[in-house]
Design a protein around this motif. Structure first.
Motif: not given
Length: 222
Positions: A191-194, A30-34, A36-44, A182-185
């Motif tokens: 993901a925020q550490t990434t 789950d965290i790997v997918r999340l 990846e989603t964040v980095l794809e969304e906010y890369g630029e 995500s709704s999971s703290v």
């Protein structure tokens, strides 16, 4: 319950351990997918924020990081990462606004907890500095107040939140906002550490580039 299998009756040890293993694998996936989603969304956006932060550091700016609870620990991690990166990376001035217990408790007791970060930025912040707020919900009043104060003072204002961004997403003057959907703290904070490690790495890389408007001549150039 985070681990419902611990409360299921009648399971043997082997079954229990298999459930633990499966739960751990599921959470890791789950965290790997999340991430990846964040980095794809906010890369630029991460790259653009890093350029802005590098410009701030070049101009003598400082980074002020802050958050509540677990996010306060993340803010301290941010400050430590920028100040003491290790290796050949450039140390950069950064402070976590949760570090001084006397200041935090004095402001909370005398005025109110909602000003603990804004008042510190009012005292220390100046144009060209960076304010980095970390929150899982994006709704903490003291973070919103601090981001508004940062904007008034001409600082670069950056927010890192979860869920859908909360009040941070509606805060005027915010230069960059990164939201972990995500709704999971637990998953949000992981993901925020990434996000802030990526910001640090991109900022370091940007600082190795020639300053805007400056031409560097290599050996043999004329």
């Amino acid at each position: 319950m985070l681990y419902p299998f611990l409360y299921a009756g009648g399971s043997g040890l082997d079954t229990l351990m298999e459930d633990v293993r499966r739960s751990t694998v599921d959470k890791a996936n789950d965290i790997v997918r999340l991430r990846e989603t964040v980095l794809e969304e906010y890369g630029e956006e991460l790259a653009a924020c890093a350029v802005r932060m590098a410009d701030a550091f070049r101009g003598g700016g400082r980074l002020f990081a802050f958050g509540n609870g677990g996010s306060s620990t993340d803010a301290q991690d941010v400050a430590a990462l920028f100040v003491n990166p290790g290796g050949a990376a450039k140390p950069l001035p950064a402070v976590a606004l949760t570090n001084d217990a006397a200041v935090v408790t004095a402001l909370s007791n005398d005025i109110g907890f909602e000003v603990v970060f804004a008042r510190q930025l009012a005292a220390f912040g100046r144009p060209g500095d960076i304010a980095l707020a970390l929150s899982t919900s994006g709704n903490s009043d003291n973070l919103i107040a601090a981001l508004r104060e940062a904007s008034r003072r001409g600082m670069t204002a950056v927010g890192i939140a979860g869920y859908t961004g909360g009040q941070m997403a509606e805060t005027p003057g915010l230069h960059h906002l990164f939201v972990v959907p995500s709704s999971s703290v637990h998953r949000i904070q992981e993901a925020q550490t990434t996000i802030y490690h990526a910001l640090w790495e991109l900022t370091q890389r940007e600082l190795t580039q020639p300053e805007p408007g400056r031409v560097e001549l290599g050996r043999g150039a004329f």
